[in-house]
Design a protein around this motif. Sequence first.
Motif, PDB file in Angstrom:
ATOM      1  N   LYS A 170     -41.368   2.076 -91.673  1.00  0.00           N
ATOM      2  CA  LYS A 170     -40.830   1.934 -90.315  1.00  0.00           C
ATOM      3  C   LYS A 170     -39.454   2.570 -90.154  1.00  0.00           C
ATOM      4  O   LYS A 170     -38.644   2.135 -89.353  1.00  0.00           O
ATOM      5  CB  LYS A 170     -40.742   0.440 -89.912  1.00  0.00           C
ATOM      6  N   ASN A 171     -39.187   3.622 -90.908  1.00  0.00           N
ATOM      7  CA  ASN A 171     -37.905   4.298 -90.786  1.00  0.00           C
ATOM      8  C   ASN A 171     -37.959   5.499 -89.857  1.00  0.00           C
ATOM      9  O   ASN A 171     -36.995   6.264 -89.778  1.00  0.00           O
ATOM     10  CB  ASN A 171     -37.407   4.758 -92.169  1.00  0.00           C
ATOM     11  N   ASN A 172     -39.097   5.693 -89.182  1.00  0.00           N
ATOM     12  CA  ASN A 172     -39.241   6.767 -88.203  1.00  0.00           C
ATOM     13  C   ASN A 172     -38.946   8.145 -88.800  1.00  0.00           C
ATOM     14  O   ASN A 172     -38.363   9.022 -88.166  1.00  0.00           O
ATOM     15  CB  ASN A 172     -38.338   6.545 -86.994  1.00  0.00           C
ATOM     16  N   GLY A 173     -39.344   8.317 -90.039  1.00  0.00           N
ATOM     17  CA  GLY A 173     -39.179   9.633 -90.645  1.00  0.00           C
ATOM     18  C   GLY A 173     -37.807   9.909 -91.204  1.00  0.00           C
ATOM     19  O   GLY A 173     -37.483  11.041 -91.509  1.00  0.00           O
ATOM     20  N   THR A 174     -36.961   8.895 -91.358  1.00  0.00           N
ATOM     21  CA  THR A 174     -35.602   9.120 -91.859  1.00  0.00           C
ATOM     22  C   THR A 174     -35.353   8.389 -93.164  1.00  0.00           C
ATOM     23  O   THR A 174     -34.218   8.064 -93.482  1.00  0.00           O
ATOM     24  CB  THR A 174     -34.567   8.648 -90.818  1.00  0.00           C
ATOM     25  N   ASN A 215     -26.497  12.023 -70.480  1.00  0.00           N
ATOM     26  CA  ASN A 215     -25.618  11.304 -71.415  1.00  0.00           C
ATOM     27  C   ASN A 215     -26.270  10.023 -71.931  1.00  0.00           C
ATOM     28  O   ASN A 215     -25.667   8.941 -71.960  1.00  0.00           O
ATOM     29  CB  ASN A 215     -24.274  10.981 -70.760  1.00  0.00           C
ATOM     30  N   LEU A 216     -27.529  10.157 -72.333  1.00  0.00           N
ATOM     31  CA  LEU A 216     -28.257   9.011 -72.880  1.00  0.00           C
ATOM     32  C   LEU A 216     -27.808   8.738 -74.311  1.00  0.00           C
ATOM     33  O   LEU A 216     -27.401   9.650 -75.042  1.00  0.00           O
ATOM     34  CB  LEU A 216     -29.766   9.295 -72.850  1.00  0.00           C
ATOM     35  N   SER A 217     -27.889   7.498 -74.714  1.00  0.00           N
ATOM     36  CA  SER A 217     -27.582   7.115 -76.088  1.00  0.00           C
ATOM     37  C   SER A 217     -28.843   7.334 -76.935  1.00  0.00           C
ATOM     38  O   SER A 217     -29.743   6.488 -76.962  1.00  0.00           O
ATOM     39  CB  SER A 217     -27.124   5.654 -76.151  1.00  0.00           C
ATOM     40  N   LEU A 218     -28.904   8.476 -77.605  1.00  0.00           N
ATOM     41  CA  LEU A 218     -30.104   8.870 -78.338  1.00  0.00           C
ATOM     42  C   LEU A 218     -29.825   8.880 -79.830  1.00  0.00           C
ATOM     43  O   LEU A 218     -28.719   9.214 -80.272  1.00  0.00           O
ATOM     44  CB  LEU A 218     -30.566  10.268 -77.889  1.00  0.00           C
ATOM     45  N   SER A 219     -30.825   8.504 -80.586  1.00  0.00           N
ATOM     46  CA  SER A 219     -30.734   8.518 -82.046  1.00  0.00           C
ATOM     47  C   SER A 219     -32.042   9.049 -82.615  1.00  0.00           C
ATOM     48  O   SER A 219     -33.047   9.162 -81.906  1.00  0.00           O
ATOM     49  CB  SER A 219     -30.437   7.118 -82.592  1.00  0.00           C
ATOM     50  N   ILE A 220     -32.032   9.367 -83.897  1.00  0.00           N
ATOM     51  CA  ILE A 220     -33.207   9.932 -84.546  1.00  0.00           C
ATOM     52  C   ILE A 220     -34.343   8.905 -84.524  1.00  0.00           C
ATOM     53  O   ILE A 220     -34.156   7.741 -84.870  1.00  0.00           O
ATOM     54  CB  ILE A 220     -32.878  10.350 -85.985  1.00  0.00           C
ATOM     55  N   GLY A 221     -35.509   9.358 -84.105  1.00  0.00           N
ATOM     56  CA  GLY A 221     -36.681   8.494 -84.043  1.00  0.00           C
ATOM     57  C   GLY A 221     -37.013   8.011 -82.645  1.00  0.00           C
ATOM     58  O   GLY A 221     -38.087   7.432 -82.443  1.00  0.00           O
ATOM     59  N   ASP A 222     -36.113   8.223 -81.677  1.00  0.00           N
ATOM     60  CA  ASP A 222     -36.381   7.795 -80.298  1.00  0.00           C
ATOM     61  C   ASP A 222     -37.442   8.697 -79.669  1.00  0.00           C
ATOM     62  O   ASP A 222     -37.425   9.917 -79.839  1.00  0.00           O
ATOM     63  CB  ASP A 222     -35.107   7.847 -79.458  1.00  0.00           C
ATOM     64  N   HIS A 282     -43.841  16.916 -67.535  1.00  0.00           N
ATOM     65  CA  HIS A 282     -42.946  16.562 -68.621  1.00  0.00           C
ATOM     66  C   HIS A 282     -43.740  16.408 -69.910  1.00  0.00           C
ATOM     67  O   HIS A 282     -44.950  16.195 -69.900  1.00  0.00           O
ATOM     68  CB  HIS A 282     -42.194  15.256 -68.305  1.00  0.00           C
ATOM     69  N   ASP A 283     -43.043  16.530 -71.016  1.00  0.00           N
ATOM     70  CA  ASP A 283     -43.646  16.390 -72.333  1.00  0.00           C
ATOM     71  C   ASP A 283     -42.982  15.231 -73.060  1.00  0.00           C
ATOM     72  O   ASP A 283     -41.900  14.786 -72.681  1.00  0.00           O
ATOM     73  CB  ASP A 283     -43.475  17.683 -73.131  1.00  0.00           C
ATOM     74  N   VAL A 284     -43.638  14.723 -74.090  1.00  0.00           N
ATOM     75  CA  VAL A 284     -43.140  13.582 -74.846  1.00  0.00           C
ATOM     76  C   VAL A 284     -43.026  13.990 -76.310  1.00  0.00           C
ATOM     77  O   VAL A 284     -43.968  14.552 -76.889  1.00  0.00           O
ATOM     78  CB  VAL A 284     -44.080  12.363 -74.705  1.00  0.00           C
ATOM     79  N   GLY A 285     -41.871  13.734 -76.886  1.00  0.00           N
ATOM     80  CA  GLY A 285     -41.638  14.065 -78.283  1.00  0.00           C
ATOM     81  C   GLY A 285     -40.716  13.061 -78.938  1.00  0.00           C
ATOM     82  O   GLY A 285     -40.250  12.096 -78.311  1.00  0.00           O
ATOM     83  N   VAL A 286     -40.438  13.307 -80.223  1.00  0.00           N
ATOM     84  CA  VAL A 286     -39.605  12.406 -81.026  1.00  0.00           C
ATOM     85  C   VAL A 286     -38.342  13.155 -81.418  1.00  0.00           C
ATOM     86  O   VAL A 286     -38.410  14.299 -81.897  1.00  0.00           O
ATOM     87  CB  VAL A 286     -40.363  11.920 -82.272  1.00  0.00           C
ATOM     88  N   ILE A 287     -37.199  12.536 -81.227  1.00  0.00           N
ATOM     89  CA  ILE A 287     -35.930  13.158 -81.600  1.00  0.00           C
ATOM     90  C   ILE A 287     -35.819  13.190 -83.130  1.00  0.00           C
ATOM     91  O   ILE A 287     -35.985  12.167 -83.797  1.00  0.00           O
ATOM     92  CB  ILE A 287     -34.753  12.384 -80.980  1.00  0.00           C
ATOM     93  N   CYS A 288     -35.560  14.371 -83.661  1.00  0.00           N
ATOM     94  CA  CYS A 288     -35.456  14.521 -85.113  1.00  0.00           C
ATOM     95  C   CYS A 288     -34.045  14.869 -85.570  1.00  0.00           C
ATOM     96  O   CYS A 288     -33.769  14.824 -86.778  1.00  0.00           O
ATOM     97  CB  CYS A 288     -36.433  15.583 -85.611  1.00  0.00           C
ATOM     98  N   LEU A 289     -33.153  15.218 -84.644  1.00  0.00           N
ATOM     99  CA  LEU A 289     -31.792  15.550 -85.056  1.00  0.00           C
ATOM    100  C   LEU A 289     -30.856  15.407 -83.859  1.00  0.00           C
ATOM    101  O   LEU A 289     -31.199  15.784 -82.733  1.00  0.00           O
ATOM    102  CB  LEU A 289     -31.728  16.983 -85.598  1.00  0.00           C
ATOM    103  N   THR A 290     -29.678  14.831 -84.121  1.00  0.00           N
ATOM    104  CA  THR A 290     -28.651  14.679 -83.088  1.00  0.00           C
ATOM    105  C   THR A 290     -27.294  15.028 -83.683  1.00  0.00           C
ATOM    106  O   THR A 290     -27.150  15.180 -84.905  1.00  0.00           O
ATOM    107  CB  THR A 290     -28.605  13.230 -82.553  1.00  0.00           C
ATOM    108  N   GLY A 291     -26.301  15.137 -82.807  1.00  0.00           N
ATOM    109  CA  GLY A 291     -24.928  15.308 -83.274  1.00  0.00           C
ATOM    110  C   GLY A 291     -24.581  16.738 -83.643  1.00  0.00           C
ATOM    111  O   GLY A 291     -25.172  17.716 -83.168  1.00  0.00           O
ATOM    112  N   GLU A 292     -23.616  16.853 -84.552  1.00  0.00           N
ATOM    113  CA  GLU A 292     -23.072  18.160 -84.910  1.00  0.00           C
ATOM    114  C   GLU A 292     -24.059  19.022 -85.701  1.00  0.00           C
ATOM    115  O   GLU A 292     -23.924  20.244 -85.710  1.00  0.00           O
ATOM    116  CB  GLU A 292     -21.784  17.967 -85.729  1.00  0.00           C
TER     117      GLU A 292
END
Length: 383
Positions: free
Chosen positions: A17-21, A68-75, A85-95
């Motif tokens: 349940k780590n959503n790929g991380t 300006n949504l609060s997004l993290s990896i796995g959302d 619209h399309d639906v996907g999973v966030i795999c990278l955020t930030g710098e």
Amino acid sequence: MGCSSCSTKDGQPKGCKNNGTCGTDGCNKLSVFDWLSNMSLPQGMEPFNFVEVRFKNGRKHFYKNTENLSLSIGDVVATEAAPGHDVGVICLTGELVRVQMKKKKVRPDSKEILRVYRKASQRDIDIWQEGRDREEKMKVRAREIAIRLNLQMKISDIEFQGDGSKATFYYTAEERVDFRQLIKEFAREFNTRIEMRQIGFRQEASRLGGIGSCGRELCCSTWLTDFRSVNTSAARYQQLSLNPQKLAGQCGKLKCCLNYELDTYLDALKDFPKSDVKLHTKKGAAVCQKIDIFKGLLWYAYEGDWSNWHTLTAEQANTVIKANSKKEPVNSLEEYAVEIPQESKPDFTNAVGQDSLTRFDNKGSGKKKRKNKRKKRKPQKNG
């Protein structure tokens, strides 16, 4: 493709349940470990408002977080598409997204970058999962229709858009295919918008996955992101036999791994003379027969005496070639020949102290029993 602590279903981890991380980084294809996640930004620096979103089969795109949504990896997020619209999973955020965009030469001010609408609601996820469940049955039916129309193509995968309004059919074909009638039947059969997208045989292998001749998962389906051209010269430089059955991968093309050690071989071959250069001696001209790059040896044979090979090092062969260029006489190759000591075969000893496996077999025991039976038999008296 699942790590040691969990397994996957439809690209979603169902174990840890780590959503790929997770630490093993094996839950999802081409997943990325964000090593900057626990570090805070310097004061006065705004967070980078771009994210990388992963879709089916490792397809990734950059999107702008305009809300300006609060997004993290796995959302799970709903992103802009054309149309819908399309639906996907966030795999990278930030710098790290900034670094990836610079690496892939994507400018942040580009108008081609779409935006993230919102975090996916339960209704969005339900529609998305319904489309994923339909893909396998549609693929079987689509192949039947293509065979009935006698089209020389192979439908390898189907991907539904997140809102279920469009289905993309990925296919491979060696020649150009006229699928106008095919699209009409697909639209009538599946009742949705159809998009046909041709991919190469290597892209097909990366989507389907498999096990290579090395016994491991295919590089293109696990970590390889770009497909560089592979030539038969790569096999020649590595002294490999040009056997198409051994050099071809699952895709039918030359294996991508032929390029992995090519630079090392090219660096090693810089010290070797060219194999087509003859060595001229008073005894005759010698032709190169074999090269061992690892040991740094070359084998030469005189013209007309092909059965007798003479072993020279790369330095000695270059010395003879330099002497030939200066027209200095060289008596024979025997002056430069190297005697290779034969490697002694390892003598396996009985280190455990056990004897032969047949030590319990009593030889001749069957014969002794037969003799004893004969002795025990009493002679019959004639009446």
